[in-house]
Design a protein around this motif. Structure first.
Motif, short mmCIF file in Angstrom:
data_model
loop_
_atom_site.label_atom_id
_atom_site.label_comp_id
_atom_site.label_asym_id
_atom_site.label_seq_id
_atom_site.Cartn_x
_atom_site.Cartn_y
_atom_site.Cartn_z
N ALA A 226 8.26 7.07 21.52
CA ALA A 226 7.97 7.65 20.21
C ALA A 226 7.73 9.15 20.31
O ALA A 226 8.12 9.92 19.42
N SER A 227 7.11 9.57 21.41
CA SER A 227 6.80 11.00 21.56
C SER A 227 8.06 11.85 21.71
O SER A 227 8.02 13.06 21.51
N GLU A 228 9.18 11.22 22.08
CA GLU A 228 10.43 11.95 22.25
C GLU A 228 11.28 11.95 20.99
O GLU A 228 12.36 12.57 20.97
N MET A 229 10.82 11.30 19.94
CA MET A 229 11.57 11.31 18.69
C MET A 229 11.59 12.72 18.09
O MET A 229 10.58 13.43 18.13
N PRO A 230 12.72 13.14 17.51
CA PRO A 230 12.73 14.45 16.85
C PRO A 230 11.88 14.42 15.58
O PRO A 230 11.65 13.36 15.00
N GLU A 231 11.42 15.58 15.18
CA GLU A 231 10.67 15.67 13.93
C GLU A 231 11.58 15.30 12.76
O GLU A 231 12.78 15.62 12.78
N PRO A 232 11.05 14.64 11.73
CA PRO A 232 11.90 14.33 10.57
C PRO A 232 12.26 15.61 9.82
O PRO A 232 11.48 16.58 9.80
N SER A 233 13.43 15.62 9.23
CA SER A 233 13.81 16.77 8.41
C SER A 233 12.96 16.81 7.15
O SER A 233 12.34 15.81 6.76
N ALA A 234 12.93 17.95 6.50
CA ALA A 234 12.17 18.09 5.26
C ALA A 234 12.69 17.11 4.21
O ALA A 234 11.90 16.53 3.45
N GLU A 235 14.00 16.91 4.19
CA GLU A 235 14.58 15.99 3.21
C GLU A 235 14.15 14.55 3.48
O GLU A 235 13.83 13.80 2.55
N GLU A 236 14.15 14.16 4.77
CA GLU A 236 13.72 12.81 5.13
C GLU A 236 12.26 12.59 4.76
O GLU A 236 11.89 11.54 4.22
N LEU A 237 11.42 13.58 5.04
CA LEU A 237 10.00 13.45 4.76
C LEU A 237 9.75 13.38 3.26
O LEU A 237 8.95 12.56 2.78
N ASP A 238 10.44 14.22 2.51
CA ASP A 238 10.27 14.20 1.05
C ASP A 238 10.70 12.86 0.46
O ASP A 238 10.06 12.33 -0.46
N ALA A 239 11.79 12.30 0.98
CA ALA A 239 12.27 11.02 0.47
C ALA A 239 11.28 9.90 0.77
O ALA A 239 11.02 9.04 -0.09
N PHE A 240 10.72 9.89 1.98
CA PHE A 240 9.73 8.86 2.32
C PHE A 240 8.50 9.00 1.43
O PHE A 240 7.98 8.00 0.91
N ARG A 241 8.03 10.21 1.26
CA ARG A 241 6.84 10.41 0.44
C ARG A 241 7.06 9.98 -1.00
O ARG A 241 6.20 9.35 -1.62
N ALA A 242 8.21 10.30 -1.56
CA ALA A 242 8.49 9.93 -2.95
C ALA A 242 8.55 8.41 -3.11
O ALA A 242 8.05 7.86 -4.10
N GLU A 243 9.14 7.73 -2.12
CA GLU A 243 9.29 6.28 -2.22
C GLU A 243 7.94 5.56 -2.11
O GLU A 243 7.73 4.53 -2.77
N HIS A 244 7.03 6.10 -1.29
CA HIS A 244 5.80 5.38 -0.98
C HIS A 244 4.54 6.02 -1.57
O HIS A 244 3.44 5.59 -1.24
N ASP A 245 4.72 7.00 -2.45
CA ASP A 245 3.56 7.58 -3.11
C ASP A 245 2.91 6.55 -4.03
O ASP A 245 3.57 5.68 -4.59
N TRP A 246 1.60 6.66 -4.18
CA TRP A 246 0.89 5.72 -5.04
C TRP A 246 1.41 5.74 -6.47
O TRP A 246 1.33 4.72 -7.18
N SER A 247 1.95 6.86 -6.92
CA SER A 247 2.46 6.92 -8.29
C SER A 247 3.65 5.98 -8.46
O SER A 247 3.78 5.32 -9.50
N ALA A 248 4.51 5.90 -7.43
CA ALA A 248 5.63 4.96 -7.49
C ALA A 248 5.12 3.53 -7.42
O ALA A 248 5.63 2.64 -8.12
N ARG A 249 4.12 3.28 -6.58
CA ARG A 249 3.53 1.93 -6.51
C ARG A 249 2.94 1.54 -7.86
O ARG A 249 3.05 0.40 -8.30
N TYR A 250 2.29 2.50 -8.51
CA TYR A 250 1.63 2.20 -9.79
C TYR A 250 2.63 1.75 -10.85
O TYR A 250 2.34 0.84 -11.65
N ASN B 38 0.83 -1.19 0.00
CA ASN B 38 0.00 0.00 0.00
C ASN B 38 0.87 1.25 0.00
O ASN B 38 2.08 1.19 0.24
N GLY B 39 0.25 2.38 -0.25
CA GLY B 39 1.00 3.63 -0.34
C GLY B 39 0.18 4.79 0.17
O GLY B 39 -0.78 4.62 0.91
N VAL B 40 0.55 5.97 -0.29
CA VAL B 40 -0.10 7.19 0.18
C VAL B 40 -0.20 8.17 -0.98
O VAL B 40 0.68 8.22 -1.84
#
Length: 375
Positions: A341-365, A187-189
């Motif tokens: 988990a609540s003490e984890m630092p926020e992900p950087s913008a680069e980390e978040l962008d990389a996760f989104r690109a890898e798991h976006d439905w377009s990549a799954r498709y 699945n993806g997002v």
């Protein structure tokens, strides 16, 4: 001649998906298939329904297919009111496959989202027969497939015998089917929906202190005992919020009496995404069962793509997705993991962008498309 695909939906119609942005399993991939101008012809076939329902107008469907390409939606009907079950399922789906075949463009690939349809389809009549599944329906003990009797397990054996091209969300499902040809497309997002500016509902914004959030249907796969113990251990400092349609009232009955647990029903998707973004931690407390061991949790990718750390039951499909997922053994305590988990630092913008690109439905498709057209 270009590629031609006939995609047959199950559970939800195209109108259902169109109404909520096609974010769910199956619908998200088929929507991208419809939008793919490189595929010459795409026919989407709704799950067959009673004739009176198929004849009712659906104004929301106007303009749902891209103009200028060969795109078609068909809505097959049946005389019975309910879905075929048990012994009636095989002949019903054989008749449906013959009806679809008569109007399909020559040389089409059949993508069936129902295992019985994939199993009974005539392989000589199609360029290829593909089964696209996102749960192990043979292990379901409630819902549409629970009344199928042995038809689902029979369909698995028949798909393996006929060498159906199997695409599933986890390796476990493909292995249980025994598929000689298989591709895993988790699945993806839909990244385009994540930054919706819809605010969280007033009741949510009025909550004080950190929130641990579960989003999804409230049903038997939710580990209510683990959630109750977590709520008691966290105490009033935290609020555990459960948002989603109530499929099993027993879940509500067990959790609602706890002072720091808030159980709410269905909310519009924009509000759900806003609650995910505003939560301190997100939760995936599933019981361990054959069904959950084979799933690919859609909500997990939405949690992580929104930047939220997640505490989950330790299940095979959840492992290795992200370092921001803390796993709890089945029956283990959730509260320590929620605090960590609540003490984890926020992900950087680069980390978040990389996760989104890898798991976006377009990549799954893209992986799905390769498996369908070169299978």
């Amino acid at each position: 001649m270009g590629d031609s695909v006939v995609a047959v939906l199950t559970y939800r119609t195209w109108a259902d998906g169109h109404a909520d942005g096609h974010f769910r399993s199956g619908q998200a991939i088929v929507k991208r298939l419809v939008d793919d101008v490189e595929v010459e012809s795409v026919t989407v076939v709704d799950p067959f329904r009673n004739w009176l329902r198929t004849l009712a107008p659906h104004p929301d469907l106007d303009g749902c297919f891209p103009p200028g390409v060969a795109r078609r939606l068909t809505r097959p009907g049946r005389w019975s009111r309910g879905d075929p079950v048990g012994p009636d399922m095989l002949p019903a789906y054989r008749r449906l496959e013959r009806r679809i075949r008569r109007t399909a463009p020559p040389g089409s690939v059949l993508v069936a989202c129902h295992p019985v349809l994939a199993a009974v389809a005539d392989p000589a009549a199609w360029r290829d027969v593909v089964y696209f599944g996102w749960d192990d329906w043979a292990t379901e003990d409630d819902g549409l497939f629970a009344a199928a009797g042995g038809a689902i397990r029979w369909s698995y054996d028949e798909m393996a015998r006929r060498d159906v091209n199997v695409i599933t969300v986890s390796r476990t499902i493909a292995d249980r089917i025994g598929a000689g040809r298989s591709t895993v497309v988790p699945n993806g997002v839909d990244v385009s929906q994540l930054d919706d500016d819809t605010p969280a509902p007033d009741w949510f914004r009025a909550l004080e202190g950190p929130v641990a959030l579960w989003v999804g249907s409230l049903e038997r796969r939710v580990d209510t005992a683990a959630l109750a113990a977590c709520a008691r251990e966290l105490g009033r400092e935290w609020t555990i919020v459960l948002v989603g349609p109530v499929a099993d009232p027993g879940v509500v009955d067990e959790l609602a009496p706890l002072d720091n647990v808030v159980v709410r029903g269905w909310h519009p998707r924009g509000e759900v995404l806003a609650m995910i973004r505003a939560s301190r931690v997100c939760l995936l407390p599933h019981v361990r069962s054959p069904l959950t061991e084979a799933m690919s949790p859609l909500k997990l990718y939405e949690y992580l793509a929104a930047g939220r750390p997640t505490v989950s039951t330790d299940l095979p499909p959840v492992r290795g997705v992200s370092d921001r997922v803390l796993l709890v053994p089945p029956g283990g305590p959730y509260a320590p993991a929620v605090r960590a988990a609540s003490e984890m630092p926020e992900p950087s913008a680069e980390e978040l962008d990389a996760f989104r690109a890898e798991h976006d439905w377009s990549a799954r498709y893209e992986r799905f498309k390769t498996a369908v057209l070169s299978g």
